[in-house]
Motif scaffolding. Structure first.
Motif, mmCIF file in Angstrom:
data_model
loop_
_atom_site.group_PDB
_atom_site.id
_atom_site.type_symbol
_atom_site.label_atom_id
_atom_site.label_comp_id
_atom_site.label_asym_id
_atom_site.label_seq_id
_atom_site.Cartn_x
_atom_site.Cartn_y
_atom_site.Cartn_z
ATOM 1 N N LEU A 233 11.826 11.200 13.478
ATOM 2 C CA LEU A 233 11.028 11.828 14.538
ATOM 3 C C LEU A 233 10.602 10.820 15.590
ATOM 4 O O LEU A 233 10.570 11.118 16.791
ATOM 5 N N LYS A 234 10.279 9.607 15.149
ATOM 6 C CA LYS A 234 9.769 8.593 16.062
ATOM 7 C C LYS A 234 10.844 7.602 16.524
ATOM 8 O O LYS A 234 10.558 6.714 17.335
ATOM 9 N N ASN A 235 12.037 7.765 15.949
ATOM 10 C CA ASN A 235 13.154 6.888 16.320
ATOM 11 C C ASN A 235 12.794 5.418 16.147
ATOM 12 O O ASN A 235 13.017 4.578 17.025
ATOM 13 N N ILE A 236 12.209 5.124 14.996
ATOM 14 C CA ILE A 236 11.887 3.740 14.643
ATOM 15 C C ILE A 236 12.377 3.490 13.224
ATOM 16 O O ILE A 236 12.577 4.428 12.444
ATOM 17 N N PRO A 237 12.594 2.228 12.842
ATOM 18 C CA PRO A 237 13.123 1.933 11.502
ATOM 19 C C PRO A 237 12.184 2.400 10.386
ATOM 20 O O PRO A 237 10.954 2.399 10.548
ATOM 21 N N GLU A 238 12.761 2.774 9.275
ATOM 22 C CA GLU A 238 11.963 3.183 8.124
ATOM 23 C C GLU A 238 11.039 2.061 7.668
ATOM 24 O O GLU A 238 9.912 2.307 7.221
ATOM 25 N N GLU A 239 11.514 0.818 7.786
ATOM 26 C CA GLU A 239 10.692 -0.333 7.391
ATOM 27 C C GLU A 239 9.413 -0.406 8.214
ATOM 28 O O GLU A 239 8.355 -0.793 7.697
ATOM 29 N N GLU A 240 9.501 -0.026 9.480
ATOM 30 C CA GLU A 240 8.324 -0.048 10.347
ATOM 31 C C GLU A 240 7.339 1.035 9.948
ATOM 32 O O GLU A 240 6.121 0.821 9.928
ATOM 33 N N VAL A 241 7.856 2.215 9.609
ATOM 34 C CA VAL A 241 6.988 3.300 9.155
ATOM 35 C C VAL A 241 6.269 2.890 7.863
ATOM 36 O O VAL A 241 5.061 3.087 7.716
ATOM 37 N N ALA A 242 7.009 2.295 6.952
ATOM 38 C CA ALA A 242 6.424 1.841 5.690
ATOM 39 C C ALA A 242 5.347 0.790 5.933
ATOM 40 O O ALA A 242 4.252 0.854 5.347
ATOM 41 N N ARG A 243 5.652 -0.183 6.795
ATOM 42 C CA ARG A 243 4.708 -1.275 7.045
ATOM 43 C C ARG A 243 3.409 -0.764 7.668
ATOM 44 O O ARG A 243 2.316 -1.078 7.172
ATOM 45 N N VAL A 244 3.520 0.015 8.732
ATOM 46 C CA VAL A 244 2.316 0.451 9.452
ATOM 47 C C VAL A 244 1.477 1.405 8.606
ATOM 48 O O VAL A 244 0.256 1.261 8.519
ATOM 49 N N THR A 245 2.123 2.370 7.961
ATOM 50 C CA THR A 245 1.347 3.330 7.174
ATOM 51 C C THR A 245 0.701 2.676 5.961
ATOM 52 O O THR A 245 -0.419 3.046 5.577
ATOM 53 N N SER A 246 1.367 1.690 5.372
ATOM 54 C CA SER A 246 0.764 0.990 4.234
ATOM 55 C C SER A 246 -0.393 0.103 4.686
ATOM 56 O O SER A 246 -1.405 -0.026 3.982
ATOM 57 N N GLU A 247 -0.260 -0.503 5.857
ATOM 58 C CA GLU A 247 -1.379 -1.275 6.407
ATOM 59 C C GLU A 247 -2.562 -0.358 6.703
ATOM 60 O O GLU A 247 -3.726 -0.732 6.465
ATOM 61 N N ASN A 248 -2.284 0.828 7.210
ATOM 62 C CA ASN A 248 -3.356 1.797 7.453
ATOM 63 C C ASN A 248 -4.080 2.130 6.155
ATOM 64 O O ASN A 248 -5.313 2.160 6.097
ATOM 65 N N ALA A 249 -3.294 2.384 5.102
ATOM 66 C CA ALA A 249 -3.885 2.698 3.804
ATOM 67 C C ALA A 249 -4.707 1.539 3.270
ATOM 68 O O ALA A 249 -5.799 1.715 2.731
ATOM 69 N N GLN A 250 -4.208 0.340 3.449
ATOM 70 C CA GLN A 250 -4.926 -0.853 2.992
ATOM 71 C C GLN A 250 -6.276 -0.963 3.691
ATOM 72 O O GLN A 250 -7.287 -1.301 3.054
ATOM 73 N N ASN A 251 -6.320 -0.665 4.975
ATOM 74 C CA ASN A 251 -7.575 -0.715 5.720
ATOM 75 C C ASN A 251 -8.533 0.390 5.290
ATOM 76 O O ASN A 251 -9.755 0.158 5.189
ATOM 77 N N ILE A 252 -8.005 1.566 5.028
ATOM 78 C CA ILE A 252 -8.854 2.685 4.611
ATOM 79 C C ILE A 252 -9.508 2.384 3.258
ATOM 80 O O ILE A 252 -10.708 2.564 3.090
ATOM 81 N N PHE A 253 -8.683 1.944 2.297
ATOM 82 C CA PHE A 253 -9.163 1.759 0.935
ATOM 83 C C PHE A 253 -9.682 0.346 0.670
ATOM 84 O O PHE A 253 -10.016 0.014 -0.470
ATOM 85 N N ASN A 254 -9.736 -0.473 1.714
ATOM 86 C CA ASN A 254 -10.275 -1.834 1.582
ATOM 87 C C ASN A 254 -9.569 -2.639 0.495
ATOM 88 O O ASN A 254 -10.205 -3.322 -0.324
ATOM 89 N N LEU A 255 -8.251 -2.557 0.483
ATOM 90 C CA LEU A 255 -7.477 -3.307 -0.502
ATOM 91 C C LEU A 255 -7.237 -4.725 0.011
ATOM 92 O O LEU A 255 -6.988 -4.931 1.190
ATOM 93 N N SER A 256 -7.268 -5.680 -0.890
ATOM 94 C CA SER A 256 -6.954 -7.055 -0.510
ATOM 95 C C SER A 256 -5.457 -7.239 -0.500
ATOM 96 O O SER A 256 -4.731 -6.491 -1.149
#
Length: 256
Positions: A233-256
């Motif tokens: 949908l966004k015409n970006i690599p799957e690796e980029e989707v994985a990286r950004v969404t996982s970073e978002n989750a890390q920030n939400i849940f305060n994971l180190s």
């Protein structure tokens, strides 16, 4: 890739026959973190057991699901409070309102939601919000109780672009799962217009399996299908989707 599933019921009985194999398979494919929302007091032990078996990968939440808000909801909330006092959790969830199945306890659902928003403030935890057929109602409640300053995720978001923007303006993330792959859901058009920095991935397994598994049991590794759809949908690599969404989750849940 490092992929985070922000909402999955891995303790559900649908996984009793092959749970560990499915989790290990997903981990081998790069799905390294799973956040497990609670339903009610009947799901405590099953959830704890999965998290104990996979302590580096599975993280429990604590809350009362709106569909479990019945006549005894205050007793259930007392049990939630007791668990929060004695154990560590990643979030308050799954909380919110559900006006799809039954509106009998709509008022009680609202009260339970507000009580748990207060718990999130007290314990400094994010929230995982269930909002089926109640997105507008929940947005109103959050605006009314803005002094609580909760953060977290609108789990299984399937609303329109205007609702998405309101949720983002409130400081929340959109949990995107299998529905984004459903034909005529309209969610694909919304996701196209939302910056990836506001999105996290989820399965809601065993529910809402993505295409081509729609209607079957959703499994942990199927989050890869959600990731692939967003990548397209966004015409970006799957690796980029994985990286950004996982970073978002890390920030939400305060994971180190």
């Amino acid at each position: 890739m490092n992929i985070t599933d922000t909402h999955t019921h891995l303790y559900a009985e649908e996984f009793n026959a092959d749970r560990n194999l499915l989790i290990q398979d997903a981990i081998s494919k790069g799905v390294t973190k799973f956040f497990l929302p609670n339903v009610d007091s009947s799901s405590f032990e099953a959830m704890y057991k999965v998290c104990a078996e996979f302590p580096e990968n599975c993280f429990p939440m604590m809350g009362l699901h709106p569909c479990s808000v019945k006549e005894n909801y205050m007793e259930e909330l007392d049990k939630v409070k007791a668990e929060l006092e004695n154990k560590k959790f990643s979030a308050i969830g799954e909380i919110g309102m559900d006006l799809y199945w039954d509106k009998t306890f709509a008022r009680e659902q609202e009260v339970a939601f507000i009580v748990q928003l207060h718990l999130a403030m007290i314990y400094k935890l994010p929230v995982a919000i269930h909002s089926r057929e109640a997105t507008d109602e929940i947005i109103i409640i959050l605006k009314k109780h803005s002094q609580l300053h909760p953060k977290g995720i609108f789990h299984c978001f399937s609303g329109n672009l205007e609702q998405a923007k309101e949720i983002i303006d409130l400081g929340f993330f959109l949990g995107i799962g299998g529905v984004v792959s459903f034909k005529n859901s309209g969610l694909d058009k919304v996701v196209e217009q939302i910056d990836l920095k506001h999105i996290v991935l989820e399965t809601d397994a065993p529910y809402l399996a993505p295409v081509p598994f729609r209607g079957k049991r959703n499994e942990p590794s199927y989050i890869l299908n959600v990731l692939k759809k967003i990548s397209e949908l966004k015409n970006i690599p799957e690796e980029e989707v994985a990286r950004v969404t996982s970073e978002n989750a890390q920030n939400i849940f305060n994971l180190s």
